[in-house]
Design an enzyme around this catalytic site. Structure first.
Site, PDB file in Angstrom:
ATOM      1  CD  GLN A 118      36.206  34.592  71.828  1.00 43.38           C
ATOM      2  OE1 GLN A 118      35.964  33.436  71.520  1.00 43.38           O
ATOM      3  NE2 GLN A 118      37.400  34.985  72.246  1.00 43.38           N
TER       4      GLN A 118
ATOM      5  CE1 TYR B  87      48.915  40.710  69.468  1.00 43.49           C
ATOM      6  CE2 TYR B  87      48.620  41.582  71.692  1.00 43.49           C
ATOM      7  CZ  TYR B  87      49.446  41.125  70.685  1.00 43.49           C
ATOM      8  OH  TYR B  87      50.809  41.076  70.884  1.00 43.49           O
TER       9      TYR B  87
ATOM     10  CD  GLU C  53      43.065  42.550  64.803  1.00 42.27           C
ATOM     11  OE1 GLU C  53      43.608  41.800  63.967  1.00 42.27           O
ATOM     12  OE2 GLU C  53      42.921  42.252  66.005  1.00 42.27           O
TER      13      GLU C  53
ATOM     14  CG  ASP D 264      41.455  38.199  73.202  1.00 46.38           C
ATOM     15  OD1 ASP D 264      42.006  37.109  73.461  1.00 46.38           O
ATOM     16  OD2 ASP D 264      40.324  38.274  72.686  1.00 46.38           O
TER      17      ASP D 264
ATOM     18  CB  CYS E 204      42.683  31.173  72.851  1.00 50.86           C
ATOM     19  SG  CYS E 204      44.001  31.687  71.713  1.00 50.86           S
TER      20      CYS E 204
END
Length: 249
Positions: free
Chosen positions: A88, A115, A135, A178, A205
């Protein structure tokens, strides 16, 4: 050094709160020997990116700069990441997100973080029994493992797509997701419905794909917390955190 504009695709710059900078140049050509031999700075890495694709995705690493990683501290945990890592870009707002997530995960919990990138959510939680990171980006997992070791956290990281690790989801471990803008994989949603983890912490997002996913599990989960975060001021983009608890009865 002159470089044909038609050979260039994207430049990405990343910085941390200490003001350090690294950069990545994405090109449509592999012929960059002259450029790499004359660079006046040590923080620009160069990547070949498939010209037919509009996305800035690394097809091949052409040159790793001597300085190609940064560190950032979040909640007293030091993270290492690269210019191509998902991390981020607004750490102050992200830290507030982490504090909000922490409120809904009891101490001594076991956590599944899907994720997970370099581990910036799961590894930031305090007093956890164990954290499992999932991931698909192999480079990110390499950094996640380094971050686990550097900070001595009881955790492990797996390099695979989220839907390939759904057997890890169970009725006891807290689940954090996420995902990218496309949202959750259908097989992952189905596993949530079947396994019924006690809480699902969903950071997104893209509120449209998030709403679509929540509609698939709303019969078994109730939202107990929702908050929007402005990670990207002066843009239309927001992050949305939804905390879901398993319905009783």
């Amino acid at each position: 050094v002159q470089f044909p504009r038609s050979d260039l695709k994207t430049v990405i710059l990343r910085s941390n709160r200490a003001g350090e900078v690294i950069a990545g140049l994405y090109t449509k050509t592999k012929n960059v020997e002259l450029l790499t031999s004359t660079l006046p700075f040590n923080f620009l890495s160069i990547f070949y990116s498939e010209p037919k694709s509009p996305a800035s995705v690394v097809t091949e690493v052409l040159y790793f700069a001597p300085k190609h990683t940064l560190t950032e501290k979040l909640r007293d945990i030091t993270y290492t990441f690269s210019v191509t890592s998902f991390f981020q870009i607004n750490p102050d707002v992200f830290e507030q997100t982490l504090l909000d997530i922490q409120e809904y995960i009891p101490a001594s919990s076991s956590v599944l973080d899907f994720y997970s990138g370099v581990g910036s959510i799961g590894l930031s939680l305090k007093n956890m029994k164990h954290v499992t990171l999932v991931e698909e980006n192999k480079e990110a997992v390499t950094f996640a493992k380094q971050n686990i070791e550097d900070n001595q956290i009881p955790a492990e990281a797996y390099a695979c797509q989220a839907h390939e690790m759904i057997q890890q989801i169970n009725s006891e471990d807290m689940l954090i997701v996420d995902p990218p803008r496309g949202g959750l994989h259908p097989r992952l949603l189905q596993k949530i419905r079947n396994a019924l983890p006690p809480k699902v912490i969903y950071l997104s997002c893209n509120i449209e794909s998030q709403a679509r996913d929540l509609a698939e599990i709303i019969d078994t989960y109730k939202p107990v917390y929702a908050k929007l975060y402005n990670y990207f001021p002066m843009t239309p983009h927001v992050e949305c955190l939804i905390v879901l608890e398993k319905r009783v009865g």
